[in-house]
Motif scaffolding. Structure first.
Motif, PDB file in Angstrom:
ATOM      1  N   ASP A   5      -4.298  10.289  -0.936  1.00  0.00           N
ATOM      2  CA  ASP A   5      -5.571   9.558  -0.782  1.00  0.00           C
ATOM      3  C   ASP A   5      -6.300   9.390  -2.121  1.00  0.00           C
ATOM      4  OD1 ASP A   5      -6.337  12.169  -1.000  1.00  0.00           O
ATOM      5  OD2 ASP A   5      -7.733  12.151   0.689  1.00  0.00           O
ATOM      6  N   GLU A  34       0.851  -1.197   0.000  1.00  0.00           N
ATOM      7  CA  GLU A  34       0.000   0.000   0.000  1.00  0.00           C
ATOM      8  C   GLU A  34       0.884   1.245   0.000  1.00  0.00           C
ATOM      9  OE1 GLU A  34      -3.922  -1.785   2.358  1.00  0.00           O
ATOM     10  OE2 GLU A  34      -2.529  -0.515   3.453  1.00  0.00           O
ATOM     11  N   HIS A  85      -1.704   0.543   6.074  1.00  0.00           N
ATOM     12  CA  HIS A  85      -2.941   1.249   6.415  1.00  0.00           C
ATOM     13  C   HIS A  85      -4.010   0.284   6.902  1.00  0.00           C
ATOM     14  CE1 HIS A  85      -1.139   4.708   4.568  1.00  0.00           C
ATOM     15  NE2 HIS A  85      -0.929   4.003   3.482  1.00  0.00           N
ATOM     16  N   SER A  86      -4.288  -0.738   6.071  1.00  0.00           N
ATOM     17  CA  SER A  86      -5.451  -1.563   6.380  1.00  0.00           C
ATOM     18  C   SER A  86      -5.162  -2.641   7.434  1.00  0.00           C
ATOM     19  CB  SER A  86      -6.001  -2.190   5.100  1.00  0.00           C
ATOM     20  OG  SER A  86      -5.009  -2.905   4.420  1.00  0.00           O
ATOM     21  N   TYR A 111      -4.893   5.924  -3.377  1.00  0.00           N
ATOM     22  CA  TYR A 111      -4.804   4.794  -2.446  1.00  0.00           C
ATOM     23  C   TYR A 111      -5.657   3.600  -2.883  1.00  0.00           C
ATOM     24  CZ  TYR A 111      -5.528   2.066   1.811  1.00  0.00           C
ATOM     25  OH  TYR A 111      -5.621   1.046   2.697  1.00  0.00           O
ATOM     26  N   SER A 130      -6.586  -0.191  -1.282  1.00  0.00           N
ATOM     27  CA  SER A 130      -6.347  -1.033  -0.110  1.00  0.00           C
ATOM     28  C   SER A 130      -6.016  -2.450  -0.568  1.00  0.00           C
ATOM     29  CB  SER A 130      -7.563  -1.034   0.816  1.00  0.00           C
ATOM     30  OG  SER A 130      -8.438  -2.070   0.437  1.00  0.00           O
ATOM     31  N   ASN A 131      -5.171  -3.106   0.205  1.00  0.00           N
ATOM     32  CA  ASN A 131      -4.815  -4.482  -0.143  1.00  0.00           C
ATOM     33  C   ASN A 131      -6.011  -5.421  -0.021  1.00  0.00           C
ATOM     34  OD1 ASN A 131      -2.239  -4.405  -1.137  1.00  0.00           O
ATOM     35  ND2 ASN A 131      -1.254  -4.588   0.859  1.00  0.00           N
ATOM     36  N   ASP A 132      -7.008  -5.055   0.799  1.00  0.00           N
ATOM     37  CA  ASP A 132      -8.224  -5.884   0.862  1.00  0.00           C
ATOM     38  C   ASP A 132      -8.903  -5.897  -0.506  1.00  0.00           C
ATOM     39  OD1 ASP A 132      -7.861  -6.565   3.464  1.00  0.00           O
ATOM     40  OD2 ASP A 132      -9.139  -4.968   4.274  1.00  0.00           O
ATOM     41  N   SER A 175       0.568  -4.051   4.265  1.00  0.00           N
ATOM     42  CA  SER A 175      -0.626  -3.205   4.401  1.00  0.00           C
ATOM     43  C   SER A 175      -0.495  -2.245   5.574  1.00  0.00           C
ATOM     44  CB  SER A 175      -1.858  -4.103   4.612  1.00  0.00           C
ATOM     45  OG  SER A 175      -1.848  -5.183   3.700  1.00  0.00           O
TER      46      SER A 175
END
Ligand code: SAM
Length: 336
Positions: A208, A196, A256-257, A211, A213-215, A254
């Protein structure tokens, strides 16, 4: 009567985390200018403000004597530093070191992969954000995809224990390539890790806005492949998944997530000899003045490193919505 052996030295921080992994940036210079990593006009450090290769070798030995068993050489682009091979050879011979690894953009691997392997480099991470030559040039601002692909082929030929591709996905830039990059990794029998994007240094876009997310990436990959979660680790921040019937491990880094700080086992040393205790914080200890003031005495450097463990923060707190980044250092300065 035999004397009791001295206990093995360990670096322990205030939260009881053991630090046994260092990442050393040996240059802030790079032959690429990746849009998420650097601004378009970068000013690089004058040579005398950068650790000499001898100072790098000395510092790594001190850390290994303090119980560090894994060393990653990074940058900037480590393989553009003149005589970098000498450093790899010095580190490769250190008693007590389990793993010497390198992170590179792959541009120099065609000519250097074999000598790096001979110097003792076990594993190699190669950044690859696109398989489309034109887009690759846009993301790196100057890079030549074919040269990097030839570098990957040379690395495979050299026979490293493991080769992992590092991919930073950006929304609207290359996120549509998540699957094709995975399929390239499968076909080439390589690992791949999706990273990320982190707000390090001021770049030419709002973080942002790009960005991913890896999800979301995982979900995308799962539409075409079965991914089985795995507990294995390579001693870094990635969480891994396996794709049955292939050699490929898929990693997700990740910040962030899925914050990974509670198991953080590493510190970073910038090319200026600054010991950063966390990628996401500015807390640091300057080791270069000590190395230069005490050329024949390691005690002051060792004392500074031991003392620094007290200020290793609990975790990072990246916030993509901030107009200016909390950490003004570029990744190329600290070392990725
Ligand atoms: N030049 C080498 C390379 O390209 O791999 C080593 C240095 S580079 C700074 C190390 C890694 O950091 C690369 O995989 C790169 O994609 C990643 N990176 C750089 N800036 C980043 C950022 N802001 N967020 C996430 N990853 C970043």
């Amino acid at each position: 009567m035999t004397a009791n052996p001295l206990p093995a030295p360990t670096l322990l921080d205030q939260f009881g985390r053991k630090v046994d992994y260092i990442r050393l940036s040996i240059t802030d210079r790079c032959d690429f200018r990746c849009v998420y990593c650097m601004s378009e006009d970068m000013t690089f450090l004058p040579r005398d403000e950068v650790l000499s290769l001898e100072e790098c070798a000395r510092l790594v030995k001190v850390f290994v004597d303090l119980g560090v068993s894994k060393v990653r050489i990074t940058g900037g682009e480590p393989l553009v530093r003149k005589n970098a091979l000498w450093l790899f050879e010095q580190i490769g011979q250190l008693q007590g070191l389990r793993e010497l690894v390198v992170t590179t953009n792959g541009s120099q691997l065609e000519s250097q992969a074999e000598t790096l392997k001979k110097a003792g480099v076990k594993r190699i991470n190669i950044s690859l954000d696109s398989l489309d030559a034109e887009r690759f040039r846009k993301i790196t601002r100057v890079g030549d995809l074919n040269k990097v692909l030839r570098g990957i082929a040379a690395a495979k030929q050299a026979g490293f224990d493991n080769i992992k591709l590092n991919t930073v996905l950006m929304r609207g830039v290359n996120d549509d390539e998540a699957l094709s990059l995975l399929e390239f990794a499968i076909e080439q029998e390589l690992d791949i890790a999706y990273i990320e994007e982190m707000p390090l240094g001021e770049v030419n876009h709002q973080r942002d806005a790009t960005y991913v997310s890896n999800d979301a990436t995982l979900k995308r990959l799962q539409q075409q492949h079965t991914l089985v979660s795995s507990a294995e680790t390579t001693g870094g921040p990635a969480r891994y998944w396996r794709i049955p019937g292939t050699q490929t491990r898929v990693g997700f880094i990740s910040p962030h997530s899925h914050n990974f700080c509670e198991s953080c086992n590493r510190v970073r040393i910038s090319c200026k000899g600054e010991l950063f205790l966390c990628l996401g914080h500015d807390d640091k200890v300057d080791l270069m003045p000590l190395l230069r003031k005490y050329p024949d005495d390691e005690a002051p450097v060792i004392a500074a490193i031991l003392d620094a463990m007290r200020i290793k923060p609990k975790g990072h707190d990246f916030d993509l919505r901030r107009a200016t980044p909390a950490v003004v250092r570029f990744m190329s300065h600290t070392g990725g």
